[in-house]
Each structure stands twice: as C-alpha cells, then as structure tokens.
Design a protein around this motif. Structure first.
Motif, PDB file in Angstrom:
ATOM      1  N   GLY A 121       0.807  -1.210   0.000  1.00 17.27           N
ATOM      2  CA  GLY A 121       0.000   0.000   0.000  1.00 17.27           C
ATOM      3  C   GLY A 121       0.835   1.252   0.000  1.00 17.27           C
ATOM      4  O   GLY A 121       1.751   1.410  -0.798  1.00 17.27           O
TER       5      GLY A 121
ATOM      6  N   ASP B 222      -6.000   4.307  -7.290  1.00 11.89           N
ATOM      7  CA  ASP B 222      -6.120   2.980  -6.679  1.00 11.89           C
ATOM      8  C   ASP B 222      -6.954   3.060  -5.408  1.00 11.89           C
ATOM      9  O   ASP B 222      -6.601   3.772  -4.468  1.00 11.89           O
ATOM     10  CB  ASP B 222      -4.732   2.417  -6.346  1.00 11.89           C
ATOM     11  CG  ASP B 222      -4.823   1.027  -5.757  1.00 11.89           C
ATOM     12  OD1 ASP B 222      -5.346   0.134  -6.445  1.00 11.89           O
ATOM     13  OD2 ASP B 222      -4.391   0.843  -4.601  1.00 11.89           O
ATOM     14  N   HIS B 223      -8.054   2.338  -5.384  1.00  9.82           N
ATOM     15  CA  HIS B 223      -8.928   2.299  -4.218  1.00  9.82           C
ATOM     16  C   HIS B 223      -9.136   0.857  -3.742  1.00  9.82           C
ATOM     17  O   HIS B 223     -10.151   0.546  -3.116  1.00  9.82           O
ATOM     18  CB  HIS B 223     -10.268   2.957  -4.553  1.00  9.82           C
ATOM     19  CG  HIS B 223     -10.128   4.380  -5.023  1.00  9.82           C
ATOM     20  ND1 HIS B 223      -9.899   5.434  -4.169  1.00  9.82           N
ATOM     21  CD2 HIS B 223     -10.128   4.906  -6.287  1.00  9.82           C
ATOM     22  CE1 HIS B 223      -9.802   6.550  -4.860  1.00  9.82           C
ATOM     23  NE2 HIS B 223      -9.932   6.264  -6.145  1.00  9.82           N
ATOM     24  N   THR B 224      -8.163   0.014  -4.035  1.00  5.35           N
ATOM     25  CA  THR B 224      -8.237  -1.389  -3.638  1.00  5.35           C
ATOM     26  C   THR B 224      -8.240  -1.508  -2.114  1.00  5.35           C
ATOM     27  O   THR B 224      -7.479  -0.820  -1.429  1.00  5.35           O
ATOM     28  CB  THR B 224      -7.032  -2.169  -4.210  1.00  5.35           C
ATOM     29  OG1 THR B 224      -6.955  -1.935  -5.608  1.00  5.35           O
ATOM     30  CG2 THR B 224      -7.161  -3.658  -3.944  1.00  5.35           C
ATOM     31  N   GLU B 225      -9.065  -2.371  -1.583  1.00  5.78           N
ATOM     32  CA  GLU B 225      -9.145  -2.565  -0.137  1.00  5.78           C
ATOM     33  C   GLU B 225      -7.824  -3.093   0.410  1.00  5.78           C
ATOM     34  O   GLU B 225      -7.053  -3.758  -0.287  1.00  5.78           O
ATOM     35  CB  GLU B 225     -10.277  -3.537   0.198  1.00  5.78           C
ATOM     36  CG  GLU B 225     -11.662  -3.010  -0.115  1.00  5.78           C
ATOM     37  CD  GLU B 225     -12.738  -4.024   0.230  1.00  5.78           C
ATOM     38  OE1 GLU B 225     -12.397  -5.049   0.879  1.00  5.78           O
ATOM     39  OE2 GLU B 225     -13.901  -3.805  -0.144  1.00  5.78           O
ATOM     40  N   HIS B 226      -7.594  -2.820   1.690  1.00 10.96           N
ATOM     41  CA  HIS B 226      -6.324  -3.140   2.335  1.00 10.96           C
ATOM     42  C   HIS B 226      -5.880  -4.578   2.100  1.00 10.96           C
ATOM     43  O   HIS B 226      -4.781  -4.845   1.588  1.00 10.96           O
ATOM     44  CB  HIS B 226      -6.440  -2.865   3.840  1.00 10.96           C
ATOM     45  CG  HIS B 226      -5.217  -3.208   4.634  1.00 10.96           C
ATOM     46  ND1 HIS B 226      -4.953  -4.492   5.076  1.00 10.96           N
ATOM     47  CD2 HIS B 226      -4.180  -2.450   5.056  1.00 10.96           C
ATOM     48  CE1 HIS B 226      -3.815  -4.504   5.742  1.00 10.96           C
ATOM     49  NE2 HIS B 226      -3.327  -3.280   5.753  1.00 10.96           N
TER      50      HIS B 226
ATOM     51  N   ASP C 205      -3.231  -9.534  -1.925  1.00 14.50           N
ATOM     52  CA  ASP C 205      -3.485 -10.503  -2.996  1.00 14.50           C
ATOM     53  C   ASP C 205      -2.828 -10.040  -4.291  1.00 14.50           C
ATOM     54  O   ASP C 205      -2.217 -10.840  -5.010  1.00 14.50           O
ATOM     55  CB  ASP C 205      -4.997 -10.663  -3.215  1.00 14.50           C
ATOM     56  CG  ASP C 205      -5.697 -11.303  -2.030  1.00 14.50           C
ATOM     57  OD1 ASP C 205      -5.014 -11.956  -1.222  1.00 14.50           O
ATOM     58  OD2 ASP C 205      -6.933 -11.141  -1.921  1.00 14.50           O
ATOM     59  N   ARG C 206      -2.949  -8.761  -4.582  1.00 15.77           N
ATOM     60  CA  ARG C 206      -2.304  -8.203  -5.775  1.00 15.77           C
ATOM     61  C   ARG C 206      -0.785  -8.340  -5.687  1.00 15.77           C
ATOM     62  O   ARG C 206      -0.118  -8.697  -6.670  1.00 15.77           O
ATOM     63  CB  ARG C 206      -2.695  -6.731  -5.934  1.00 15.77           C
ATOM     64  CG  ARG C 206      -2.022  -6.029  -7.114  1.00 15.77           C
ATOM     65  CD  ARG C 206      -2.578  -4.632  -7.324  1.00 15.77           C
ATOM     66  NE  ARG C 206      -2.343  -3.769  -6.171  1.00 15.77           N
ATOM     67  CZ  ARG C 206      -2.967  -2.609  -5.972  1.00 15.77           C
ATOM     68  NH1 ARG C 206      -3.892  -2.189  -6.831  1.00 15.77           N
ATOM     69  NH2 ARG C 206      -2.683  -1.869  -4.910  1.00 15.77           N
TER      70      ARG C 206
ATOM     71  N   LEU D 280      -6.939  -6.855   0.037  1.00 17.97           N
ATOM     72  CA  LEU D 280      -6.839  -7.233  -1.374  1.00 17.97           C
ATOM     73  C   LEU D 280      -5.542  -6.730  -2.000  1.00 17.97           C
ATOM     74  O   LEU D 280      -5.064  -7.312  -2.979  1.00 17.97           O
ATOM     75  CB  LEU D 280      -8.037  -6.702  -2.161  1.00 17.97           C
ATOM     76  CG  LEU D 280      -9.400  -7.288  -1.775  1.00 17.97           C
ATOM     77  CD1 LEU D 280     -10.499  -6.664  -2.631  1.00 17.97           C
ATOM     78  CD2 LEU D 280      -9.403  -8.813  -1.921  1.00 17.97           C
ATOM     79  N   ARG D 281      -4.963  -5.694  -1.439  1.00 17.63           N
ATOM     80  CA  ARG D 281      -3.675  -5.221  -1.959  1.00 17.63           C
ATOM     81  C   ARG D 281      -2.590  -6.275  -1.768  1.00 17.63           C
ATOM     82  O   ARG D 281      -1.643  -6.355  -2.553  1.00 17.63           O
ATOM     83  CB  ARG D 281      -3.285  -3.904  -1.287  1.00 17.63           C
ATOM     84  CG  ARG D 281      -4.226  -2.742  -1.607  1.00 17.63           C
ATOM     85  CD  ARG D 281      -3.575  -1.401  -1.362  1.00 17.63           C
ATOM     86  NE  ARG D 281      -3.279  -1.132   0.023  1.00 17.63           N
ATOM     87  CZ  ARG D 281      -4.042  -0.407   0.842  1.00 17.63           C
ATOM     88  NH1 ARG D 281      -5.198   0.090   0.395  1.00 17.63           N
ATOM     89  NH2 ARG D 281      -3.677  -0.185   2.087  1.00 17.63           N
TER      90      ARG D 281
ATOM     91  N   THR E  75      -6.313 -12.231 -11.030  1.00 16.68           N
ATOM     92  CA  THR E  75      -7.281 -11.145 -10.899  1.00 16.68           C
ATOM     93  C   THR E  75      -6.688  -9.814 -11.335  1.00 16.68           C
ATOM     94  O   THR E  75      -7.380  -8.972 -11.920  1.00 16.68           O
ATOM     95  CB  THR E  75      -7.748 -11.040  -9.440  1.00 16.68           C
ATOM     96  OG1 THR E  75      -8.305 -12.288  -9.032  1.00 16.68           O
ATOM     97  CG2 THR E  75      -8.785  -9.940  -9.268  1.00 16.68           C
ATOM     98  N   TYR E  76      -5.393  -9.641 -11.089  1.00 21.47           N
ATOM     99  CA  TYR E  76      -4.761  -8.340 -11.312  1.00 21.47           C
ATOM    100  C   TYR E  76      -3.778  -8.335 -12.481  1.00 21.47           C
ATOM    101  O   TYR E  76      -3.522  -7.281 -13.066  1.00 21.47           O
ATOM    102  CB  TYR E  76      -4.035  -7.889 -10.037  1.00 21.47           C
ATOM    103  CG  TYR E  76      -4.951  -7.815  -8.847  1.00 21.47           C
ATOM    104  CD1 TYR E  76      -5.733  -6.694  -8.617  1.00 21.47           C
ATOM    105  CD2 TYR E  76      -5.053  -8.892  -7.961  1.00 21.47           C
ATOM    106  CE1 TYR E  76      -6.594  -6.636  -7.532  1.00 21.47           C
ATOM    107  CE2 TYR E  76      -5.904  -8.837  -6.865  1.00 21.47           C
ATOM    108  CZ  TYR E  76      -6.676  -7.711  -6.654  1.00 21.47           C
ATOM    109  OH  TYR E  76      -7.533  -7.654  -5.585  1.00 21.47           O
TER     110      TYR E  76
END
Length: 334
Positions: free
Chosen positions: A100, A111-115, A120-121, A117-118, A143-144
């Motif tokens: 993050g 970028d507004h990806t949830e904490h 996972d990316r 899920l970042r 996914t990314y």
C-alpha cells in the motif's frame, strides 16, 4: 541479526546534494559492516532504483533494499531492473515489497483497492516477477495480472535472486510473507509489552532508531536535543494517524499514547509522536542499547533496519553498542 540502515528521504535535500548524502551513508555503513540500505518509495521521493544504482556504483558489497510498489511498474519492468543491475555490476539487490502506501498517494494513482486485497495483488505481482527471475517462460492469469509466454532478458544468475522483505503487521501481511518466504518487517512494541512466543512464526525483523553514548545521561541529552517537541509535528502525526489504514501505524501510535517520556526505559516514541520519524528509538548507554536489542533477538527477530544515523560519528556510537551485543563483527570490514 542481519543489519540494514535507511536512506535519507530525497525531499530533505537540494538536487545534486542528495547524491553526496547517499554516497556518504553507503560508505559509512559498508565500512562499519552493515549489510545494506533500505530505500523508500512514495509519490514525493525520487525513484528508488536510481538511488540503488548510485549506491552500487559507490560501494563494493553494499546491498540496496529497494521498496517495490506494484502500482509503479509492471512485474516484468521490476525483473528487468534487477537483472539489468546484475548485468552491469554483478551485484545483488534485495526487495522490500510494498502493498500500500499513503492514502493520498494511492488516490492520486487511482487505486482504491481494499487493504487486504492489496496483498493478494502483491502476491500475483511477486509470483510473476520471481518466475521471470528464475528464467521461466511465464504464463499467468490472475485477478490483477495476465501474461502469456513472457520471458526475461537479460537473465539473472541464480545466486543473485533477491531476498524478499514485506512490511506490515496485519493478518493479510503475515499470510503473504509466509506464502512468499519473505522476512516480515514491522515496528515492535517495547519488550515489556511482548510476551515470549507472541512473535508470529516465520522470519521477522524490525525497524529502530538508536541513540547510544558511553553513559545514559549523555545519550538522553543528545536525543532530546535532536528531537525537541514540535507542535506542528504533533498535529501532522494526528492527521496521518486518522487518515491511514496501516495496521502498524495504528498500533504503534496506540503504544505511544501509553508511554511516558521520563527516560527510564530505552524505548522512546517521542520522535514519532512529533512526526520526525516513523519508528521507535532506543536511547541509552552502550550497555542499555545492547541489552535491549539482544532482547528482541531472543524473541526471534532476525533483521534490524536502523533509522538513518545523523553523522558518521553518530554511527560510530551505534556500532559500538551493536558490537557490544555481538550483533556486528568486532572489527569493521575493510
């Protein structure tokens, strides 16, 4: 313990002067036997890979520990930078994987990806990058990220595969570090607040600043002169605390609320509360500091990222304390 220092942030320097500072830091610490240097990244700092190259050019063994944020570059680009530095210098780098960052920086990048899920990316990103560095022709559909038949050129010698570090304190961070076999870096609580066996399994490290002198009173005098109270800094810390979703920042700020500043305990969070640094400090005599760092080693910490030393003379005091605690070789590397 494996020991690194921290690069000065470029925002504190005029152009060109920063190169001199990075050169100084790298040379001081290499001579003292410190393994390398953590180089941060965010929207306000110059490119960490450029800083790493400057450090490689001016040292013999020093290892840049480069903050690597997926939003800034494709995994192929990161792999190419690693292999290109190895091709040019025959040297290894290490990576501090960043999921993050500052909320404002992420928003500026769209970028507004949830904490959670970042992370996972970050796992997808690092999986592709490592496969490329191992010389594999890589196909991946996640996914990314999606790549097909991707290969790296120039290749990377197997002995120069980078060590991986991952900063954070959340469950998602711990899970990602375990999956990658990375050393998880965090900002530790005082020893008195850590029970034996409380440290999570796996390789763990911590960040600390150190102000050590031959006697305790002198160390505290130096510490309070270096980090005086700053009302504007205190307000900035409160704003940052309210605007972040970082678990470590929340936790360490909560610890700071419970501590007094009487100087009886080496563990000191006053600089963090005044927004002068982002890690705890240890302040005291050489023996005080050596015993405290050994306490963290006894709990299972295996990597220590030191906050930036103010000067070469300041580093000499830090090294003396660490040698006293056998964290460093007894003689500097030549």
């Amino acid at each position: 313990m494996e020991l690194y220092t921290t690069a000065s942030p470029s925002v504190r320097f005029h152009p060109r002067a920063y190169l001199d500072r990075i050169t100084e830091i790298a040379r001081w610490h290499e001579q003292a036997g410190i393994a390398g240097m953590l180089i941060y990244t965010d929207n306000s700092l110059i490119d960490p890979w450029t800083v790493a190259q400057a450090a490689l050019e001016r040292t013999d063994r020093f290892v840049p520990l480069i903050a690597t944020q997926p939003l800034y570059m494709h995994p192929l680009t990161a792999a190419r930078k690693i292999s290109s530095l190895a091709f040019l210098y025959g040297r290894r780098v290490a990576l501090n994987l960043v999921a993050g960052g500052f909320v404002r920086d992420l928003a500026q990048l769209g970028d507004h990806t949830e904490h959670d899920l970042r992370y996972d990316r970050l796992l997808e990103y690092t999986s592709i990058m490592l496969a490329l560095l191992r010389g594999e022709t890589t196909t991946f559909s996640g996914t990314y990220y999606q790549v097909e038949g991707l290969a790296l050129s120039p290749g990377l010698p197997a002995d120069l595969i980078p060590e991986l570090y991952l900063s954070g304190a959340s469950d998602a961070c711990m899970a990602a570090a375990a999956t990658l076999g990375a050393t998880r870096l965090s900002y530790s609580k005082p020893l008195s607040q850590i029970a034996p066996g409380q440290i999570a399994a796996g390789r763990v490290g911590l960040r600390l600043g150190i102000i050590a002198r031959p006697d305790r009173a002198t160390a505290w005098e130096v510490a309070r002169a270096r980090f005086p109270a700053d009302r504007r800094g205190q307000l900035a810390h409160r704003m940052a605390r309210g605007a972040t979703d970082s678990i470590w920042h929340r936790d360490i700020s909560a610890v700071a609320d419970t501590l007094d500043e009487d100087g009886r305990d080496p563990y000191w969070l006053f600089p963090l509360k005044n927004y002068k640094t982002f890690c705890p400090y240890l302040v005291g005599s050489y023996e005080d500091v050596a015993q405290y760092v050994q306490g963290y080693a006894d709990l299972g910490y295996r990597t220590l990222i030191l906050d930036e030393a103010e000067s070469e003379a300041d580093l000499t005091h830090i090294v003396h304390a660490l040698r006293l605690g056998t964290m460093l070789e007894q003689e500097p590397q030549q």
